[in-house]
Design an enzyme around this catalytic site. Structure first.
Site, short mmCIF file in Angstrom:
data_model
loop_
_atom_site.label_atom_id
_atom_site.label_comp_id
_atom_site.label_asym_id
_atom_site.label_seq_id
_atom_site.Cartn_x
_atom_site.Cartn_y
_atom_site.Cartn_z
N ASP A 78 0.86 -1.19 0.00
CA ASP A 78 0.00 0.00 0.00
C ASP A 78 0.89 1.23 0.00
O ASP A 78 2.10 1.13 0.17
CB ASP A 78 -1.02 -0.01 1.14
CG ASP A 78 -0.41 -0.04 2.53
OD1 ASP A 78 0.83 -0.13 2.65
OD2 ASP A 78 -1.17 0.01 3.51
N PHE A 87 6.63 2.27 -4.31
CA PHE A 87 8.03 2.53 -3.95
C PHE A 87 8.49 3.94 -4.30
O PHE A 87 9.56 4.36 -3.88
CB PHE A 87 8.98 1.50 -4.57
CG PHE A 87 8.86 0.11 -4.02
CD1 PHE A 87 9.32 -0.18 -2.75
CD2 PHE A 87 8.27 -0.90 -4.77
CE1 PHE A 87 9.21 -1.47 -2.23
CE2 PHE A 87 8.15 -2.18 -4.26
CZ PHE A 87 8.62 -2.47 -2.99
N TYR A 91 2.94 4.80 0.72
CA TYR A 91 3.62 5.40 1.87
C TYR A 91 2.59 6.17 2.68
O TYR A 91 1.72 6.85 2.13
CB TYR A 91 4.72 6.35 1.42
CG TYR A 91 5.89 5.68 0.73
CD1 TYR A 91 6.66 4.72 1.39
CD2 TYR A 91 6.23 6.02 -0.58
CE1 TYR A 91 7.75 4.13 0.76
CE2 TYR A 91 7.33 5.44 -1.21
CZ TYR A 91 8.08 4.48 -0.53
OH TYR A 91 9.15 3.89 -1.16
N HIS A 121 11.97 -8.73 0.19
CA HIS A 121 11.58 -7.32 0.13
C HIS A 121 12.82 -6.45 0.33
O HIS A 121 13.73 -6.82 1.09
CB HIS A 121 10.55 -7.02 1.22
CG HIS A 121 9.85 -5.72 1.04
ND1 HIS A 121 10.38 -4.52 1.46
CD2 HIS A 121 8.64 -5.43 0.49
CE1 HIS A 121 9.55 -3.55 1.17
NE2 HIS A 121 8.48 -4.07 0.58
#
Length: 233
Positions: free
Chosen positions: A75, A88, A77, A198
């Site tokens: 989801d 990102f 920031y 990740h």
């Protein structure tokens, strides 16, 4: 609080490319109407990110037919001024968060491309064929995961499934357990799935650094007769 409405909260969403016709049924569905009502309440009473007009930027920047690679996030920031509809990525002038810094470290190690300090806006990647898709497209300030299971996953799973149906090969970049959970949606053998840890500082050294996904993506695109992605920013 954002008081004005935008296309994201209207009955008819207008993206401006082929995604409009492909997703018409989703935007007319009962789940999306419930999601829309929820978002109207949220945007009128809380600080929600991204700005309403940026919710569908991933689709606006990268048309269905132009997608070469898909990078899945979870989801947006949840800090003020960061999110702008691309996973990102942060707005111009906003320092890159730790996960994005690690992405740039791997990019340099893999390809030699050195992103200048302070750069965090990935819009150029999106315009070159990288669909930067969060699976949940909105979030409350300071509350990661707060819009999970409200309907966004229905829409973004459909987006992944539509790309899976495409004959032209696509690279799916699945970083972390959450992104890997979408692997079952990708069944077409024409596509390439690349999995890694990740890029978060908590996991980057456990399988993200050294994954070489940037160069592997371009090798696959070249092998399938497509132009490789320019990863520079």
């Amino acid at each position: 609080m954002q008081a004005t409405e935008c296309t994201a909260l209207n009955k008819m969403v207008h993206i401006g490319n082929n995604w409009d016709s492909l997703l018409t049924g989703e935007f007319e569905s009962s789940y999306y109407q419930k999601l829309r009502a929820f978002l109207k309440r949220e945007y009128s009473s809380r600080n929600i990110f991204p700005n309403m007009n940026d919710i569908f930027n991933a689709l606006r920047y990268t048309d269905y037919n132009d997608v070469k690679a898909v990078l899945l996030g979870q989801d947006p920031y949840h800090g003020a001024g960061q999110a702008h509809g691309l996973c990102f990525s942060v707005r111009k002038g906003v320092p890159p968060p730790p996960s994005l810094k690690n992405i740039f470290k791997e990019l340099k190690s893999d390809t030699g491309i050195d992103v200048r300090v302070g750069t965090g806006d990935l819009s150029l990647w999106a315009k070159r064929g990288v669909l930067l898709l969060n699976t949940v497209l909105t979030v409350r300030e300071g509350a990661p995961g707060s819009h999970k299971n409200m309907g966004w996953e229905n829409l973004t799973d459909k987006i992944i499934s539509l790309l899976n149906e495409r004959e032209k090969p696509v690279v799916f970049l699945l970083w972390g357990a959450f992104a890997k959970s979408k692997k079952d949606l990708i069944t077409n053998p024409s596509h390439l799935i690349l999995e890694a840890a990740h890029p978060s500082p908590l996991s980057a050294y456990n399988g993200f650094f050294g994954c070489k996904h940037f160069s592997n993506t371009n090798s696959f695109l070249t092998s399938t007769g497509q132009t490789p992605i320019d990863w520079s920013l």
